[in-house]
Design a protein around this motif. Structure first.
Motif, PDB file in Angstrom:
ATOM      1  N   LEU A   1      -3.144 -10.234   2.977  1.00 54.00           N
ATOM      2  CA  LEU A   1      -2.511  -9.383   1.969  1.00 54.00           C
ATOM      3  C   LEU A   1      -3.472  -8.976   0.857  1.00 54.00           C
ATOM      4  O   LEU A   1      -3.533  -7.782   0.508  1.00 54.00           O
ATOM      5  N   PRO A   2      -4.248  -9.897   0.261  1.00 55.91           N
ATOM      6  CA  PRO A   2      -5.198  -9.447  -0.772  1.00 55.91           C
ATOM      7  C   PRO A   2      -6.243  -8.463  -0.259  1.00 55.91           C
ATOM      8  O   PRO A   2      -6.616  -7.516  -0.959  1.00 55.91           O
ATOM      9  N   LEU A   3      -6.735  -8.682   0.974  1.00 56.34           N
ATOM     10  CA  LEU A   3      -7.754  -7.782   1.502  1.00 56.34           C
ATOM     11  C   LEU A   3      -7.191  -6.406   1.856  1.00 56.34           C
ATOM     12  O   LEU A   3      -7.928  -5.422   1.881  1.00 56.34           O
ATOM     13  N   SER A   4      -5.897  -6.341   2.128  1.00 55.70           N
ATOM     14  CA  SER A   4      -5.270  -5.051   2.443  1.00 55.70           C
ATOM     15  C   SER A   4      -4.629  -4.397   1.231  1.00 55.70           C
ATOM     16  O   SER A   4      -3.953  -3.363   1.376  1.00 55.70           O
TER      17      SER A   4
ATOM     18  N   SER B   1      -2.828   2.562  -2.250  1.00 60.02           N
ATOM     19  CA  SER B   1      -2.911   3.970  -1.834  1.00 60.02           C
ATOM     20  C   SER B   1      -1.577   4.465  -1.305  1.00 60.02           C
ATOM     21  O   SER B   1      -1.133   5.571  -1.622  1.00 60.02           O
ATOM     22  N   ALA B   2      -0.916   3.642  -0.481  1.00 60.57           N
ATOM     23  CA  ALA B   2       0.375   4.039   0.069  1.00 60.57           C
ATOM     24  C   ALA B   2       1.406   4.239  -1.030  1.00 60.57           C
ATOM     25  O   ALA B   2       2.180   5.209  -1.012  1.00 60.57           O
ATOM     26  N   ALA B   3       1.429   3.316  -1.997  1.00 62.72           N
ATOM     27  CA  ALA B   3       2.398   3.434  -3.088  1.00 62.72           C
ATOM     28  C   ALA B   3       2.174   4.702  -3.908  1.00 62.72           C
ATOM     29  O   ALA B   3       3.126   5.407  -4.262  1.00 62.72           O
ATOM     30  N   LEU B   4       0.919   5.016  -4.193  1.00 60.81           N
ATOM     31  CA  LEU B   4       0.624   6.210  -4.982  1.00 60.81           C
ATOM     32  C   LEU B   4       0.886   7.484  -4.186  1.00 60.81           C
ATOM     33  O   LEU B   4       1.385   8.475  -4.734  1.00 60.81           O
ATOM     34  N   ILE B   5       0.538   7.465  -2.896  1.00 60.38           N
ATOM     35  CA  ILE B   5       0.767   8.639  -2.057  1.00 60.38           C
ATOM     36  C   ILE B   5       2.250   8.986  -1.992  1.00 60.38           C
ATOM     37  O   ILE B   5       2.636  10.158  -1.945  1.00 60.38           O
TER      38      ILE B   5
ATOM     39  N   ILE C   1       7.433  -1.614   1.827  1.00 61.49           N
ATOM     40  CA  ILE C   1       8.039  -2.762   2.512  1.00 61.49           C
ATOM     41  C   ILE C   1       8.327  -2.431   3.975  1.00 61.49           C
ATOM     42  O   ILE C   1       8.167  -3.278   4.863  1.00 61.49           O
ATOM     43  N   LEU C   2       8.754  -1.212   4.242  1.00 62.82           N
ATOM     44  CA  LEU C   2       9.020  -0.799   5.617  1.00 62.82           C
ATOM     45  C   LEU C   2       7.736  -0.546   6.391  1.00 62.82           C
ATOM     46  O   LEU C   2       7.651  -0.856   7.592  1.00 62.82           O
ATOM     47  N   ALA C   3       6.731  -0.001   5.737  1.00 62.56           N
ATOM     48  CA  ALA C   3       5.520   0.418   6.439  1.00 62.56           C
ATOM     49  C   ALA C   3       4.579  -0.744   6.727  1.00 62.56           C
ATOM     50  O   ALA C   3       3.886  -0.730   7.755  1.00 62.56           O
ATOM     51  N   TYR C   4       4.544  -1.748   5.863  1.00 61.13           N
ATOM     52  CA  TYR C   4       3.554  -2.822   6.033  1.00 61.13           C
ATOM     53  C   TYR C   4       3.749  -3.590   7.337  1.00 61.13           C
ATOM     54  O   TYR C   4       2.769  -3.801   8.077  1.00 61.13           O
TER      55      TYR C   4
ATOM     56  N   PRO D   1      -2.387   4.651   5.644  1.00 60.76           N
ATOM     57  CA  PRO D   1      -3.391   3.999   4.790  1.00 60.76           C
ATOM     58  C   PRO D   1      -3.346   2.479   4.866  1.00 60.76           C
ATOM     59  O   PRO D   1      -4.392   1.822   4.780  1.00 60.76           O
ATOM     60  N   ILE D   2      -2.164   1.910   5.029  1.00 57.58           N
ATOM     61  CA  ILE D   2      -2.081   0.456   5.179  1.00 57.58           C
ATOM     62  C   ILE D   2      -2.733   0.020   6.490  1.00 57.58           C
ATOM     63  O   ILE D   2      -3.439  -0.999   6.544  1.00 57.58           O
TER      64      ILE D   2
END
Length: 305
Positions: free
Chosen positions: A222-225, A231-235, A102-105, A190-191
């Motif tokens: 949002l869907p395309l990203s 990736s960000a969530a898993l990292i 939420i902060l990074a996007y 990654p985002i």
């Protein structure tokens, strides 16, 4: 006087012989080699003596039970203390992943769509904090959230609180805040890469067809990203489950995580089988969580279409 004169030649001969002996090559070589040889001998012999002593102690005073058993896994999954620590670690990891994304996007979105020719500068500024040690960044948050820290002093200066609060440090919230800041850049990058791959003509087409900024963002950007978001969530999620330093420094008794329990088993408790069982159990649960996260996000993408 006569005796002294008569005795002087032997004295001079003794000194001459001694000087000649000290200046001889064998003696000088022995004087130079002996300290090095002595230290080398210690370095070679000491490990051998330690191995021999350890082997003797193990054979005569320790009994190693090599029977195959799943008892340690049962303890890891059913013992309340380990079960609670594991759930707390998973909760902290998921919460940190959510807050970090939420902060990074918005930051990645701003750099990608509005950074212009200064994108490289923005990315450079984001990576600057990671030039310092991870330990120093954690200690900085300890100073910020401390009883007499920056945050308490600022709140008291604004008149919001009358005395310093003890609820800011040594709890789960302090661990979440520190980990969110520590892993923010790993989510932004990654985002940002995923947003850079979004075709801008699709966004313009959505706008031309009557979609507003919010609707075009939800239906196109949002869907395309989403791959970058996944990736960000898993990292962020996978490493934070096993974080050890942050809970130890800012977590206190209410912020202890499973990695601290694993370290205690390998350290003070000297119960390596249980420590290994806790490690394997944690890795398996994190793997299942990562797979479930990917499946849920893909399901949401299908529903959005």
């Amino acid at each position: 006087m006569t005796a002294a004169v008569e005795g002087s030649p032997p004295l001079r001969m003794t000194r001459a012989r001694r000087n000649a002996l000290l200046q001889s090559e064998p003696v000088q070589g022995l004087a130079l080699i002996s300290p090095t040889f002595f230290y080398a001998l210690i370095l070679l012999v000491l490990p051998i003596l330690v191995v021999i002593a350890h082997s003797f102690w193990t054979q005569h005073y320790l009994t190693i039970d090599r029977t195959f058993t799943l008892e340690n896994y049962r303890v890891a999954l059913t013992e309340p203390i380990y079960r609670d620590l594991l759930w707390r670690s998973l909760y902290i990891s998921l919460t940190v992943s959510l807050f970090t994304v939420i902060l990074a996007y918005p930051i990645a979105y701003f750099i990608s769509f509005h950074g212009g020719r200064h994108k490289s500068l923005w990315l450079f500024l984001i990576t600057i904090p990671f030039w310092t040690s991870y330990l120093l960044r954690v200690m900085s948050w300890k100073v910020i959230l401390g009883y007499n820290g920056v945050l308490n002093s600022g709140l008291m200066g604004l008149g919001i609180i009358d005395e310093p609060s003890t609820a800011l440090l040594y709890n789960t919230s302090a661990v979440i805040i520190t980990l969110t800041h520590a892993w923010a850049a790993f989510a932004i990058l990654p985002i940002f890469v995923s947003l850079e791959k979004v075709d801008r003509t699709l966004v313009e087409a959505a706008t031309d067809l009557g979609d507003g900024p919010l609707r075009s963002f939800l239906r196109v950007t949002l869907p395309l990203s989403a791959p970058g978001v996944i990736s960000a969530a898993l990292i962020v999620m996978i490493p934070t489950v096993g974080d050890y330093v942050t809970p130890k420094l800012v977590g206190g008794k209410d912020g202890v995580m499973i990695a601290n329990a694993i370290q205690a088993q390998f350290g003070k408790a000297a119960n390596w089988p249980l420590g290994a069982a806790l490690s394997v159990t944690t890795m398996l649960i994190v793997t299942l969580m990562a797979g479930a996260t990917v499946l849920i996000i893909r399901a949401l993408q299908r529903l959005a279409r």
